[in-house]
Design a protein around this motif. Structure first.
Motif, PDB file in Angstrom:
ATOM      1  N   ARG A 165     -51.375  18.278 -56.337  1.00  0.00           N
ATOM      2  CA  ARG A 165     -50.884  18.423 -57.710  1.00  0.00           C
ATOM      3  C   ARG A 165     -51.236  17.190 -58.555  1.00  0.00           C
ATOM      4  O   ARG A 165     -51.028  16.054 -58.129  1.00  0.00           O
ATOM      5  CB  ARG A 165     -49.368  18.617 -57.685  1.00  0.00           C
ATOM      6  CG  ARG A 165     -48.737  18.919 -59.033  1.00  0.00           C
ATOM      7  CD  ARG A 165     -47.233  19.031 -58.839  1.00  0.00           C
ATOM      8  NE  ARG A 165     -46.527  19.239 -60.074  1.00  0.00           N
ATOM      9  CZ  ARG A 165     -46.000  20.393 -60.470  1.00  0.00           C
ATOM     10  NH1 ARG A 165     -46.114  21.443 -59.720  1.00  0.00           N
ATOM     11  NH2 ARG A 165     -45.358  20.492 -61.594  1.00  0.00           N
ATOM     12  N   TYR A 223     -43.700  30.734 -71.236  1.00  0.00           N
ATOM     13  CA  TYR A 223     -43.838  31.340 -69.913  1.00  0.00           C
ATOM     14  C   TYR A 223     -44.391  32.740 -70.017  1.00  0.00           C
ATOM     15  O   TYR A 223     -43.956  33.478 -70.884  1.00  0.00           O
ATOM     16  CB  TYR A 223     -42.473  31.358 -69.189  1.00  0.00           C
ATOM     17  CG  TYR A 223     -42.647  31.130 -67.713  1.00  0.00           C
ATOM     18  CD1 TYR A 223     -42.796  29.845 -67.195  1.00  0.00           C
ATOM     19  CD2 TYR A 223     -42.698  32.208 -66.833  1.00  0.00           C
ATOM     20  CE1 TYR A 223     -42.988  29.633 -65.851  1.00  0.00           C
ATOM     21  CE2 TYR A 223     -42.886  31.990 -65.483  1.00  0.00           C
ATOM     22  CZ  TYR A 223     -43.027  30.704 -64.990  1.00  0.00           C
ATOM     23  OH  TYR A 223     -43.223  30.493 -63.671  1.00  0.00           O
ATOM     24  N   TYR A 234     -47.445  23.017 -69.819  1.00  0.00           N
ATOM     25  CA  TYR A 234     -46.012  23.134 -69.546  1.00  0.00           C
ATOM     26  C   TYR A 234     -45.229  22.320 -70.577  1.00  0.00           C
ATOM     27  O   TYR A 234     -45.040  21.113 -70.419  1.00  0.00           O
ATOM     28  CB  TYR A 234     -45.779  22.608 -68.117  1.00  0.00           C
ATOM     29  CG  TYR A 234     -44.365  22.662 -67.609  1.00  0.00           C
ATOM     30  CD1 TYR A 234     -43.474  23.663 -67.994  1.00  0.00           C
ATOM     31  CD2 TYR A 234     -43.903  21.709 -66.701  1.00  0.00           C
ATOM     32  CE1 TYR A 234     -42.190  23.707 -67.493  1.00  0.00           C
ATOM     33  CE2 TYR A 234     -42.619  21.742 -66.193  1.00  0.00           C
ATOM     34  CZ  TYR A 234     -41.766  22.733 -66.603  1.00  0.00           C
ATOM     35  OH  TYR A 234     -40.493  22.773 -66.107  1.00  0.00           O
TER      36      TYR A 234
ATOM     37  N   PHE B 202     -37.677  22.372 -58.224  1.00  0.00           N
ATOM     38  CA  PHE B 202     -38.146  23.757 -58.239  1.00  0.00           C
ATOM     39  C   PHE B 202     -38.591  24.144 -59.649  1.00  0.00           C
ATOM     40  O   PHE B 202     -39.649  24.745 -59.843  1.00  0.00           O
ATOM     41  CB  PHE B 202     -37.033  24.690 -57.747  1.00  0.00           C
ATOM     42  CG  PHE B 202     -37.434  26.138 -57.717  1.00  0.00           C
ATOM     43  CD1 PHE B 202     -38.251  26.604 -56.702  1.00  0.00           C
ATOM     44  CD2 PHE B 202     -37.021  27.022 -58.703  1.00  0.00           C
ATOM     45  CE1 PHE B 202     -38.652  27.934 -56.670  1.00  0.00           C
ATOM     46  CE2 PHE B 202     -37.418  28.343 -58.684  1.00  0.00           C
ATOM     47  CZ  PHE B 202     -38.226  28.807 -57.661  1.00  0.00           C
ATOM     48  N   PHE B 203     -37.772  23.782 -60.634  1.00  0.00           N
ATOM     49  CA  PHE B 203     -38.127  24.084 -62.025  1.00  0.00           C
ATOM     50  C   PHE B 203     -39.444  23.399 -62.392  1.00  0.00           C
ATOM     51  O   PHE B 203     -40.304  23.990 -63.024  1.00  0.00           O
ATOM     52  CB  PHE B 203     -37.009  23.619 -62.966  1.00  0.00           C
ATOM     53  CG  PHE B 203     -35.973  24.664 -63.208  1.00  0.00           C
ATOM     54  CD1 PHE B 203     -35.348  25.284 -62.137  1.00  0.00           C
ATOM     55  CD2 PHE B 203     -35.622  25.055 -64.479  1.00  0.00           C
ATOM     56  CE1 PHE B 203     -34.390  26.264 -62.347  1.00  0.00           C
ATOM     57  CE2 PHE B 203     -34.672  26.041 -64.702  1.00  0.00           C
ATOM     58  CZ  PHE B 203     -34.052  26.638 -63.626  1.00  0.00           C
ATOM     59  N   GLU B 204     -39.568  22.141 -61.988  1.00  0.00           N
ATOM     60  CA  GLU B 204     -40.784  21.392 -62.314  1.00  0.00           C
ATOM     61  C   GLU B 204     -41.995  21.987 -61.607  1.00  0.00           C
ATOM     62  O   GLU B 204     -43.054  22.166 -62.203  1.00  0.00           O
ATOM     63  CB  GLU B 204     -40.620  19.934 -61.867  1.00  0.00           C
ATOM     64  CG  GLU B 204     -39.589  19.177 -62.648  1.00  0.00           C
ATOM     65  CD  GLU B 204     -40.184  18.039 -63.433  1.00  0.00           C
ATOM     66  OE1 GLU B 204     -41.126  17.439 -62.944  1.00  0.00           O
ATOM     67  OE2 GLU B 204     -39.696  17.787 -64.543  1.00  0.00           O
ATOM     68  N   SER B 205     -41.816  22.278 -60.301  1.00  0.00           N
ATOM     69  CA  SER B 205     -42.950  22.761 -59.506  1.00  0.00           C
ATOM     70  C   SER B 205     -43.394  24.144 -59.957  1.00  0.00           C
ATOM     71  O   SER B 205     -44.586  24.441 -59.973  1.00  0.00           O
ATOM     72  CB  SER B 205     -42.578  22.808 -58.031  1.00  0.00           C
ATOM     73  OG  SER B 205     -42.182  21.548 -57.600  1.00  0.00           O
ATOM     74  N   MET B 206     -42.434  24.984 -60.280  1.00  0.00           N
ATOM     75  CA  MET B 206     -42.758  26.361 -60.658  1.00  0.00           C
ATOM     76  C   MET B 206     -42.964  26.511 -62.160  1.00  0.00           C
ATOM     77  O   MET B 206     -43.070  27.621 -62.667  1.00  0.00           O
ATOM     78  CB  MET B 206     -41.641  27.309 -60.200  1.00  0.00           C
ATOM     79  CG  MET B 206     -41.486  27.417 -58.700  1.00  0.00           C
ATOM     80  SD  MET B 206     -42.878  28.238 -57.934  1.00  0.00           S
ATOM     81  CE  MET B 206     -43.845  26.879 -57.387  1.00  0.00           C
ATOM     82  N   LEU B 207     -42.956  25.384 -62.859  1.00  0.00           N
ATOM     83  CA  LEU B 207     -43.222  25.335 -64.303  1.00  0.00           C
ATOM     84  C   LEU B 207     -42.251  26.210 -65.105  1.00  0.00           C
ATOM     85  O   LEU B 207     -42.626  26.854 -66.081  1.00  0.00           O
ATOM     86  CB  LEU B 207     -44.668  25.757 -64.589  1.00  0.00           C
ATOM     87  CG  LEU B 207     -45.743  25.118 -63.716  1.00  0.00           C
ATOM     88  CD1 LEU B 207     -47.097  25.715 -64.024  1.00  0.00           C
ATOM     89  CD2 LEU B 207     -45.793  23.626 -63.924  1.00  0.00           C
ATOM     90  N   ILE B 208     -41.022  26.257 -64.640  1.00  0.00           N
ATOM     91  CA  ILE B 208     -39.998  27.063 -65.340  1.00  0.00           C
ATOM     92  C   ILE B 208     -39.543  26.284 -66.573  1.00  0.00           C
ATOM     93  O   ILE B 208     -39.311  25.069 -66.487  1.00  0.00           O
ATOM     94  CB  ILE B 208     -38.823  27.373 -64.387  1.00  0.00           C
ATOM     95  CG1 ILE B 208     -39.344  28.249 -63.245  1.00  0.00           C
ATOM     96  CG2 ILE B 208     -37.682  28.075 -65.118  1.00  0.00           C
ATOM     97  CD1 ILE B 208     -38.390  28.444 -62.123  1.00  0.00           C
TER      98      ILE B 208
END
Lengths: 418, 443
Positions: A165, A223, A234, B202-208
């Motif tokens: 990443r 999104y 993002y 999780f939010f950061e990794s999944m771009l939520i």
């Protein structure tokens, strides 16, 4: 060499590997948590930087891939065995293996009676030259298959995400290029922000960009994240980019600066220090009287306070292009634009992780359905060259299946005794 | 009073000794080992709390308890895996652990840990008569354990994992009577922190998208993950999982194969006997379950009182600076927690000033970055987060991270301390309010 390979294969395709590796990471987490409060972040950094830990994590997708191959092979092997093909009975294929005593091999009449009993209990049967097979219910293997594919995707995705990443934080400003863009490409023509009535999202943010050379236009929303040069866009926070010029009686030459300020929503303050002067400018976004959102409307009016040390020297309100002047102090707000603090993230692990979720859901739905409607139960009695073997396996409703299995064995024993 | 304080620890020691003697051959030797271990552990704890920093002794004993719990987790997991038909290359380990010497060593360590817990509770200044009384009481209890064990029904036994479950449960039960040794409260805090970090990552990794773009009602549900309840229930799950795994390992043990028996009655008899034995083996892990539950209860309702002053309202000058005099109506140097409240632009921030044991003043928010801002109370040597019940040693107040109060930058001068109102409000908004979205319906 072959022996070594077999042992290695047995180790890597063992079902114990995944829980054991997860347990090791849990213990590591617990140990890290003794020393630092940021245990998860530290553990992630450790995995990223330490090849041993990276290899340990890589064992998880590797193990699920090997389990997938081994279990698929075992599944097909068992199916072919039940279909009457002459194959050796490998250990672990069935739950129970009972050798039949010599001379207790079933006669055709006994086989017919056993077959009749099993069929009356809802089993489908097949009588062949070398054995009799009976089965009932749906196989749970597809659920296991989907689950293993899910595990492979999940840990594969985590591994890829952790090790590859790349993230770049930048400021997206109206009228300027996107962060990481070449000269003249990806120029942000407009940032629009409005209320949305989605199930999840309450706001709609669109960053419109255009390429003056090719004339191509792109839109980046919230999104699902769109991609720019292979990186996910993002959006993180909203702010206001201000350009101001300040002068004071003892600073006649003035001081000019452009700064992205984190002053959204209205009321939030941010300070900019004027170097080597002791002056500080404290900015905030003015809340419009009509209750509208200044970021949505684009009408950005800035409140400011000029401080020197602990004392407030001046205060006022400025719109873009406005100027304040009093007692030798001048502050001109040259420009005020919408800004989105954005991360540009290159990560190939995101999609596999989402896919893993879908696989787990499918596996769960299938497994629950099969367990409720009719789990697989299998029974196989084989005789070859005077030796007999009875095999049984059940994925559910085991007690009833075992009763039938024992009854069949009793019947064979009784008939051979008489 | 001292005797009353030691009752739960002596009870735990007695229980551990009884469990260790079950099925053993050299009981006299084991009983002596248990007694020696207990006295050595008590002595070590009493001496170290008096000579080394108090925090070190407590941390060491707590780490030992946590390690015993981790060992219990590993053993219970292995037991469950094996009872489900899995095979592990741990035969040598089982052979080693079944040797009398290994058993004696394990008992010595467990008794020493029990003694150390009791010693930490006693504290550094122990009159010599207390020592004598404690040694006598421990000796009597060991004798009583030998007697009790010989009268227990022969069928009352369990698996190796079951014995370990009971031993660890006695240790944790004993530790729960001391707020500084209790493991459940820090466990809930760690779970809260893990959940918080995991959700964030999780939010950061999944771009939520962040809360700014999500419906507040939905964020309210996500905010539940940052609540105390998640820490509590997550902690409970971790706390009871090993013992439940022991239950499952025993309950899911494959019944003996009866397919070779050709008489139905005989098959049923063999199965019934196996099931009866299996049920008897669940009794001791059941006792472990009760002990662990009572340890949780003790952790939730500790009998300690805290110093919790009412926050004093303060204001900032025109430059936005708050000044607190070193000595005035409130003496900042008295070692007590002094709370203040500051309001600006409709936003309120609560903070406190404290003189740490190193003689330096510290200014911190009356809240941490994880929990809802219920604030802190001061007890002997610690401050306590009212929300998650975590104890923070005074030595670490002023350092960021975890459930520690969030430090606020300030300048210390001869007359008092100065801090920026904007920084205070921004620090509060940035770190504390993000954990209170559930009640505030969005940031």
């Amino acid at each position: 060499m072959r022996k070594l390979f077999v042992r290695l294969w047995r180790l890597i395709s063992s079902r114990a590997v995944t829980p054991a590796v997860i347990a090791i990471f849990l213990v590591l987490y617990a140990l890290v948590a003794f020393w630092t409060d940021e245990a998860l972040v530290v553990l992630m950094q450790l995995v990223r930087s330490n090849p041993v830990l990276t290899a340990l994590l890589a064992l998880l997708p590797l193990n699920s891939a090997c389990c997938l191959i081994a279990e698929t092979r075992a599944f097909w092997f068992r199916r072919r065995l039940l279909a009457g093909q002459e194959l050796p009975v490998l250990p672990g294929l069935f739950d129970e293996e009972v050798p039949l005593a010599l001379g207790a091999l079933p006669s055709p009449a006994t086989v017919t009676r056993v077959k009749g009993n099993l069929e009356s209990a809802g089993y489908r049967t097949r009588v062949g030259e070398r054995g009799t097979a009976a089965w009932r219910g749906l196989n749970g293997f597809p659920a296991r298959f989907l689950y293993l594919v899910g595990v492979l995707c999940l840990f594969g995705g985590i591994l890829v995400s952790l090790t590859t990443r790349v993230s770049l934080r930048g400021t997206v400003v109206e009228g300027e290029s996107l962060p990481g863009a070449g000269p003249g490409e990806g120029v942000v023509s407009r940032i629009s922000y409005a209320k949305a009535d989605g199930l999840v999202l309450s706001k709609r943010l669109v960053i419109e960009s255009s390429d003056p050379g090719s004339g191509r236009r792109e839109e980046y929303g919230i999104y699902p994240p769109a991609r720019f040069k292979g990186a996910f866009v993002y959006p993180r926070y909203l702010g206001v980019g201000v350009a101001f010029r300040f002068s004071a009686p003892e600073l006649p030459a003035g001081y000019q600066q452009q700064a992205p300020l984190s002053i959204y929503p209205p009321g939030k303050e941010a300070e900019v220090a004027v170097p080597d002067t002791g002056y500080r400018l404290r900015f905030s976004l003015q809340a419009p009287a009509d209750g509208s959102d200044p970021y949505s409307t684009g009408k950005l009016v800035i409140n400011f306070k000029l401080l020197k040390g602990a004392a407030e020297v001046a205060a006022g309100t400025l719109a873009s292009g406005g100027e304040f002047a009093r007692d030798g102090y001048r502050l001109a707000l040259l420009d005020a634009r919408r800004v989105v603090v954005t991360d540009l993230i290159k990560d190939r692990g995101v999609v596999p992780i989402w896919l893993a979720g879908a696989f787990f859901l499918l596996a769960l739905c299938y497994w629950v359905t099969v367990r409720l409607l009719g789990p697989r139960r299998e029974l196989y009695i084989t005789w070859r060259g005077g030796a007999g073997l009875a095999l049984s396996r059940a994925e559910g409703r085991r007690r009833r299946h075992n009763e039938l299995f024992h009854e069949a064995l009793d019947r064979i024993a009784d008939d051979s005794a008489h | 009073m001292i005797a009353l304080k030691l009752v739960p620890h002596l009870v735990a020691f007695f229980g551990m000794a009884t469990v260790a003697l079950r099925g053993a051959t050299r009981r006299g030797m084991l009983a002596g080992t248990a007694l020696a271990g207990f006295l050595v552990g008590t002595g070590f704890a009493v001496v170290s709390t008096g000579s080394v920093s108090g925090q070190f002794s407590f941390s060491l004993v707590r780490a030992l308890l946590a390690l015993s719990f981790l060992l219990f987790c590993a053993v219970s997991f292995t037991a469950l895996y094996q009872s489900l038909g899995g095979s592990l290359p741990v035969g040598w380990l089982e052979r080693l652990s079944s040797r009398p010497v290994s058993r004696s060593c394990a008992l010595f360590l467990a008794s020493a840990a029990a003694g150390a817990v009791a010693g930490c509770r006693l504290g550094p200044a122990v009159p010599s008569w207390v020592w004598g009384a404690l040694a006598a009481a421990a000796a009597v209890l060991v004798l009583a354990a030998v007697l009790l064990e010989s009268r227990l029904p022969a069928g009352l036994s369990t698996s190796r994992a079951g014995y370990l479950a009971l031993t660890v449960a006695f240790l944790l039960f004993s530790a729960s009577w001391s707020t500084r040794l209790d493991l459940f409260a820090p466990l809930t805090m760690k779970v809260m922190k893990f959940t918080h970090d995991f959700v964030h990552q999780f939010f950061e990794s999944m771009l939520i998208p962040d809360h700014l773009f999500i419906h507040s009602y939905l964020w309210g549900y996500i905010g539940l993950l940052f609540g105390k309840e998640v820490g509590f229930w997550g902690g409970l799950i971790i706390w009871f999982t090993p013992v439940v795994m022991v239950f499952l390992a025993i309950g899911l043990e494959r019944l003996p194969s009866v397919a070779h028996l050709r008489q139905g009655a005989q098959r049923r008899r063999v199965l019934a006997e196996a099931i009866r034995t299996r049920r008897m083996r669940l009794v001791l892990p059941g006792l472990a379950l009760v002990l662990l539950a009572s340890a949780v209860y003790r952790s939730l309702y500790p009998s300690v009182e805290y110093w919790d002053p009412k926050p004093v309202p303060v204001t900032a000058n025109a430059g936005g600076e708050i000044f607190l005099p070193r000595k005035g109506e409130i003496d900042l140097m008295d070692g007590k927690l002094h709370k203040y409240v500051f309001e600006r632009g409709g936003k309120t921030a609560r903070f406190f000033v404290l003189l740490t044991p190193s003689g330096k003043l510290t200014v911190d928010l009356d809240a941490c970055a994880i929990c809802k801002p219920d604030g802190y109370g001061q007890a002997e040597g610690t401050v306590l987060c009212y929300y998650c019940k975590t104890l923070i040693p005074l030595e670490t107040v002023g350092k960021p991270g975890g459930c520690n109060p969030v430090p606020v930058p300030f300048t210390e001068q001869d007359d008092g301390i100065h801090l920026s109102g904007v920084t205070l409000i921004n620090t509060w908004s940035g770190t504390v309010q993000s954990t209170t979205r559930t009640t505030e319906k969005g940031k």
